[in-house]
Design a protein around this motif. Sequence first.
Motif, PDB file in Angstrom:
ATOM      1  N   HIS A 151       0.871  -1.179   0.000  1.00  0.00           N
ATOM      2  CA  HIS A 151       0.000   0.000   0.000  1.00  0.00           C
ATOM      3  C   HIS A 151       0.902   1.221   0.000  1.00  0.00           C
ATOM      4  CE1 HIS A 151      -3.342   2.705   1.054  1.00  0.00           C
ATOM      5  NE2 HIS A 151      -2.496   3.266   1.897  1.00  0.00           N
ATOM      6  N   PHE A 210      -3.825   4.149  -4.597  1.00  0.00           N
ATOM      7  CA  PHE A 210      -4.018   3.341  -3.395  1.00  0.00           C
ATOM      8  C   PHE A 210      -4.700   4.113  -2.272  1.00  0.00           C
ATOM      9  CE2 PHE A 210      -1.201   0.506  -5.553  1.00  0.00           C
ATOM     10  CZ  PHE A 210      -1.444  -0.751  -5.012  1.00  0.00           C
ATOM     11  N   TYR A 265      -7.043   1.289  -0.966  1.00  0.00           N
ATOM     12  CA  TYR A 265      -6.809  -0.032  -1.549  1.00  0.00           C
ATOM     13  C   TYR A 265      -5.569  -0.662  -0.922  1.00  0.00           C
ATOM     14  CZ  TYR A 265     -10.159   0.740  -5.367  1.00  0.00           C
ATOM     15  OH  TYR A 265     -11.306   0.956  -6.092  1.00  0.00           O
ATOM     16  N   LEU A 266      -5.575  -1.975  -0.862  1.00  0.00           N
ATOM     17  CA  LEU A 266      -4.432  -2.762  -0.391  1.00  0.00           C
ATOM     18  C   LEU A 266      -4.255  -3.943  -1.333  1.00  0.00           C
ATOM     19  CD1 LEU A 266      -2.364  -3.267   1.994  1.00  0.00           C
ATOM     20  CD2 LEU A 266      -4.085  -4.837   2.903  1.00  0.00           C
TER      21      LEU A 266
END
Length: 584
Positions: free
Chosen positions: A8, A14, A26-27
């Motif tokens: 990340h 992200f 996001y990951l």
Amino acid sequence: MLREAIYHRPTNNFAYAYTKEELHLYLRTKKGDVDQIELIHGDPYHFEKKSGWQYEKSPMTCSGTDALFDYWFTSVKPPYRRLRYGFKLTDSQESIVYGEKGFLDEPTSEDMGFYFAFPFLNGIDVFTPPEWVKDTVWYQIFPERFGNGDPSLNPEGTVPWRSEEPKVDNFFGGDFEGIIQHLDYLVELGITGIYMTPIFKAYSNHKYDTIDYYEIDPQFGDKETFKKLVDTCHEKGIRVMLDAVFNHSGYYFPAFQDVLENGEDSIYQDWFHTREFPLQEEPHPNYDTFAFEKSMPKLNTENPEVKDYLLGVARYWVEEFDIDGWRLDVANEVDHQFWREFRSVVKSAKKDAYILGEIWHDSMPWLEGDQFDAVMNYPFTEASLNYFAKEKMNALEFSDELTKVLHMYPDNVNEVQFNLLGSHDTPRILTESKEDKDKVKQLFLFQLSFIGTPCIYYGDEIAMTGDHDPGCRKCMIWEEEDQDREMFTFVQKLIQLRKDIPVFGNHGDFRVLHADPEQNTLIYKKSNADTTLLFILNPTDSSRSIPIPEAYQDLKGTDVWSGDTLDLSNSTTLEPYQFQIIHY
């Protein structure tokens, strides 16, 4: 869990502000490696004396999978528009916490520096591309080959329309009047935006070798006719985007001619990237060019005079003719500072103008809100052609590529990405499909139901053919008996569905539910809070029995294409190249 695959960064695609109140996070993890992820989050200044930093946990969902990775997503609305956060990852054997400093066994309430930071959600930093683009269906016009409406403008040596194959140097006399005369055709198709390749004075038939950025090429008409074209388009609900070549000029651009004549004594020598004098063109130019094309010398956009000239061009055509956007040729080879100033100039002239860059690779550096609104989505193009047209990719590989495409950029970029299947630079899609029209229909179905703003290359909707440039630049066919009207009606119906059912186009999430690498069949859904559409595709030449995802078994729905009411059980059988679009 494979810690090396967990990734990340608190920026770009992200972590970003989707709206003035909402963050998207996001990951990425190794494919199939993690069972559950929770976001650990809280205000960075919220402490209690006894228990330390105060945080809460929110579940993340798997937003997509490719060949190597799973992608996890959540949105959060920080009450004070600032956030510290980390991730708790769990599988069958362990649970770990991931933050900016690495990994812990348990969340910490003492070391704030361990966590990622989104310092403050400033409204001015929210990426806000023009809203109208989300619902626009584009049509690319190559003006020299679309329609000859005023033969009096024909360049010397013009040949009759469709009398011969396109060549790199022949002219058929296409012009603005020819476009104006056929705007009702575009309205009938459902087009709401046209993108024209360059219209400025140039030597070639393609006009990417500009001589004068402030003048229209006389073969197309004059400024009065162009103003009429733009105004007529706007009256018919069609936006207009022009093509700008700011990376390089043409050979006969007066400033370059001055350098050729006067060498080091030219007042324009610093307008270009010259390496030595006198200038030479063979065997390779000793000045920078587009590729090694001697007739396209690269402009020095760091030169203040060049910058002022080109930014003046950018403003002029917006303010004087009310165009709606710029498509920027070879955009990745121009310096970022120029594009930042370009955006400022264009947006000050027209706040909701669309700025589109021609970049064929990962374009995140240009899509951070200070340069472009979108780029031409060639990763989408390549994946779609390889799956539907060329059969170089199976359904699972295609699904993996779509996951990569959708996770390359923030959602508010994806919603205005320029999704094309072909252009003046590529073979036509019917030619790519070995003239199999069923494959072309599948391509159109997918393009017009994907996230982004789709663009149809002129003539593809009537099944024109053509190989690489110049083959893909044939004259538009206007004799109805020579057009494939069945293909036209097919595309027209898809565009109408995109307009009638918002979730069909840009107003819903996209997710692949089934991708069978053996049968090569595909199921994806488009959904929002109100509506779900299930797209079931058999892009093969054999009948297929396709399993229905468990969540949709035994549900009644309507096929929006055929109008049939369907009771789906465990599977559905589709004949070759058949599809269903089930509305729940």
